[in-house]
Design an enzyme around this catalytic site. Structure first.
Site, PDB file in Angstrom:
ATOM      1  N   HIS A 124       3.118   3.457 -12.625  1.00 31.87           N
ATOM      2  CA  HIS A 124       3.517   4.862 -12.527  1.00 31.87           C
ATOM      3  C   HIS A 124       5.008   5.066 -12.776  1.00 31.87           C
ATOM      4  O   HIS A 124       5.457   6.186 -12.996  1.00 31.87           O
ATOM      5  CB  HIS A 124       3.102   5.442 -11.162  1.00 31.87           C
ATOM      6  N   ASP A 154      -1.830  -0.292 -10.746  1.00 29.44           N
ATOM      7  CA  ASP A 154      -0.445   0.197 -10.746  1.00 29.44           C
ATOM      8  C   ASP A 154       0.544  -0.927 -11.068  1.00 29.44           C
ATOM      9  O   ASP A 154       1.623  -1.002 -10.488  1.00 29.44           O
ATOM     10  CB  ASP A 154      -0.089   0.844  -9.406  1.00 29.44           C
ATOM     11  N   GLY A 223      11.752   5.777  -5.890  1.00 26.17           N
ATOM     12  CA  GLY A 223      12.762   4.962  -6.556  1.00 26.17           C
ATOM     13  C   GLY A 223      12.639   3.498  -6.194  1.00 26.17           C
ATOM     14  O   GLY A 223      13.042   2.619  -6.949  1.00 26.17           O
ATOM     15  N   ASN A 224      12.044   3.206  -5.007  1.00 25.35           N
ATOM     16  CA  ASN A 224      11.758   1.824  -4.624  1.00 25.35           C
ATOM     17  C   ASN A 224      10.563   1.265  -5.391  1.00 25.35           C
ATOM     18  O   ASN A 224      10.370   0.039  -5.439  1.00 25.35           O
ATOM     19  CB  ASN A 224      11.443   1.723  -3.131  1.00 25.35           C
ATOM     20  N   SER A 225       9.757   2.136  -5.952  1.00 26.26           N
ATOM     21  CA  SER A 225       8.530   1.707  -6.626  1.00 26.26           C
ATOM     22  C   SER A 225       8.827   0.653  -7.688  1.00 26.26           C
ATOM     23  O   SER A 225       9.713   0.823  -8.518  1.00 26.26           O
ATOM     24  CB  SER A 225       7.848   2.901  -7.284  1.00 26.26           C
ATOM     25  N   GLY A 281     -22.616  -1.960 -13.017  1.00 27.36           N
ATOM     26  CA  GLY A 281     -23.341  -0.694 -13.081  1.00 27.36           C
ATOM     27  C   GLY A 281     -24.016  -0.278 -11.790  1.00 27.36           C
ATOM     28  O   GLY A 281     -25.211   0.022 -11.787  1.00 27.36           O
ATOM     29  N   VAL A 282     -23.247  -0.281 -10.691  1.00 25.00           N
ATOM     30  CA  VAL A 282     -23.777   0.223  -9.421  1.00 25.00           C
ATOM     31  C   VAL A 282     -22.785   1.203  -8.816  1.00 25.00           C
ATOM     32  O   VAL A 282     -21.576   1.083  -9.012  1.00 25.00           O
ATOM     33  CB  VAL A 282     -24.056  -0.910  -8.403  1.00 25.00           C
TER      34      VAL A 282
END
Length: 482
Positions: A124, A154, A223-225, A281-282
């Site tokens: 992000h 992410d 900003g820490n991301s 596919g469940v």
């Protein structure tokens, strides 16, 4: 008084060591870590990431040549007189005269994992960016290339053209212990190389399908991301990614992506530019204590299958709606969120053994994992019929036989459709007209007559699991007949 003064001096003389009254004689003191040396070693490998994007800016008339617009506006507001040769009045945007210009998009953090300029950060942070700028602690700035990102986890990998850069050692996030000291370095609100510290508050927090987050009380802000979460050995154990907040700022809870999970994704991103995951596919539902007991499982465990994709790998392999998946390829499934993570890690094309709980016993089935990018089958939804009446049976429902068309639409072999409800246990459990009862305990429902006979024979003092088909999902409802 003298006695207390001596005691105070003794405490102060401990420096960074605190006395713990109830500690054992073998370990009477707990040492508070000194993070200064750790920060000095780690900081050079933590980077600031600034992103920009192209935006359309309207050309304007009426400005003062050679003068910034804020200064020109000052002259216009306070002098209010025409200046010879200079247009007087605010700028007027001209239609259809927009030109793309680079504008700041956001700031984040990252850290170097290889000395040749390979950097790990959050997806992000770089998503939607036209240009990615990486600034090192020595103030050198580079344009970075995005090698790949995965929004589900992410995680993103970027590369700058540089050599002999400092890098951070990677730890083992599986060995992280709740209560241990951790440290975060990043750029909260653009303030580069800010250090915060705390402890690990919890492990394996499920805030998404594919990540068991590390929860901490380390102060993390916008900003820490993308910055590193470090242990006291200076090793990266996570990527700071999320906060829980009602205000937009830090409120005592932050989450980090375990570095083991992040590196598994990063390896694929740097090699293929994208993340390839498996699926079977469940659609899944959470296993509650009441449902587990009614199914005879004892305690809540496994992933309960709410729906099976038509002609998908699970359906072909023999998994049915209402099954509980207990293990996948030898790996135990403790809760529903474990299954997507484990299946996602499995290479498409792999034939996997699956243990399911069905009708009071376990059985083994085999499924072939496919890529998540494979087209998913469309599931038709049926219209619910009108409420046509009530029934005096122990469930308080009136039911009708299913047509072959509805069986085909719902991809089921049998069952009865709820046409009416009285104030009975099924109505109180949320069952509604149009729902289809496909199973009670271990007995598959084949028609109205068999359903009524089965309900009459139920023990009124014992809860039984009732399997309800609704649109594209199967619900398991523990019901005690009235």
């Amino acid at each position: 008084m003298k006695k207390y003064f001596i005691a105070l001096l003794a405490i102060l003389s401990l420096g960074q060591t605190a006395f713990v009254p109830n500690a054992s004689a073998q370990n009477p003191r707990v040492t508070i870590p000194d993070f200064a040396d750790l920060v000095e070693r780690a900081s050079p490998a933590v980077v600031n990431i600034r992103t920009t994007e192209k935006v359309m800016v309207q050309q304007a008339q009426g400005g003062i040549p050679g003068m910034p617009e804020d200064q020109a506006e000052f002259f216009r507001r306070f002098f209010g007189v025409p200046i010879p040769g200079i247009p007087n009045g605010p700028k007027q945007a001209q239609p259809n005269s927009g030109k793309p210009q680079e504008a700041d998009r956001g700031v984040g953090s990252g850290f170097i994992i290889e000395s040749n300029g390979l950097i790990l950060t959050n997806a992000h942070v770089v998503e939607g960016a036209t240009t990615i700028y990486v600034t090192l602690t020595d103030k050198r700035e580079f344009k970075a290339k995005l090698l790949g990102m995965d929004k589900r986890t992410d995680v993103a990998v970027v590369k700058i053209e540089a050599r002999d850069l400092p890098k951070l050692p990677l730890g083992d996030s599986s060995k992280v212990r709740v209560g241990e000291w951790v440290l975060a370095i990043g750029s909260p609100f653009g303030l580069e190389n800010t250090v915060t510290a705390g402890i690990v508050s919890a492990k394996s927090r499920d805030t998404g399908d594919y990540l068991p987050f590390i929860q901490t009380d380390v102060a993390v802000n916008p900003g820490n991301s993308g910055g590193p979460l470090l242990n006291t050995a200076g090793q990266v154990i996570g990527i700071n990614s999320q906060i829980f907040s009602r205000s937009g700022g830090y409120m005592g809870i932050s989450f980090a992506i375990p570095i083991d999970e992040a590196m598994r994704v990063a390896e694929q991103l740097r090699t293929n530019g994208k993340m390839t995951r498996g699926r079977i596919g469940v659609a899944l539902g959470e296993m509650t204590k009441e449902v587990a007991e009614s199914l005879g499982l004892g305690k809540p465990r496994g992933a309960y299958v709410r729906n099976v994709e038509t002609n998908g790998p699970a359906a072909v392999g023999g998994i049915e709606a209402g099954d509980v998946i207990l293990s996948f390829n030898g790996r135990e499934i403790n809760k529903s969120t474990d299954l997507p993570r484990i299946v996602g890690e499995t290479k498409p094309g792999t034939t996997a053994s699956v243990q399911v709980w069905r009708k009071g016993s376990t059985r083994e089935v085999t499924v072939t994992v496919i890529d998540t990018d494979s087209t998913q089958a469309a599931v038709k939804k049926s219209d619910a019929p009108a409420n046509t009446g009530n029934s005096a049976n122990a469930f308080g429902v009136a039911v009708t036989d299913l047509s072959d068309t509805k069986k085909k639409d719902l991809n089921i072999k049998g069952g009865v459709e709820v046409s009416g409800l009285s104030d009975g246990p099924l109505a109180r459990a949320g069952v509604r007209p149009g729902d289809v009862i496909i199973r009670i305990a271990d007995a598959d429902i084949t028609g109205v007559k068999q359903f009524e006979t089965l309900v009459k024979g139920l023990d009124a003092n014992k809860a039984v699991p009732v399997f309800i088909r609704r649109s594209d999902g199967t619900l398991i409802i523990p019901v005690r007949p009235k």
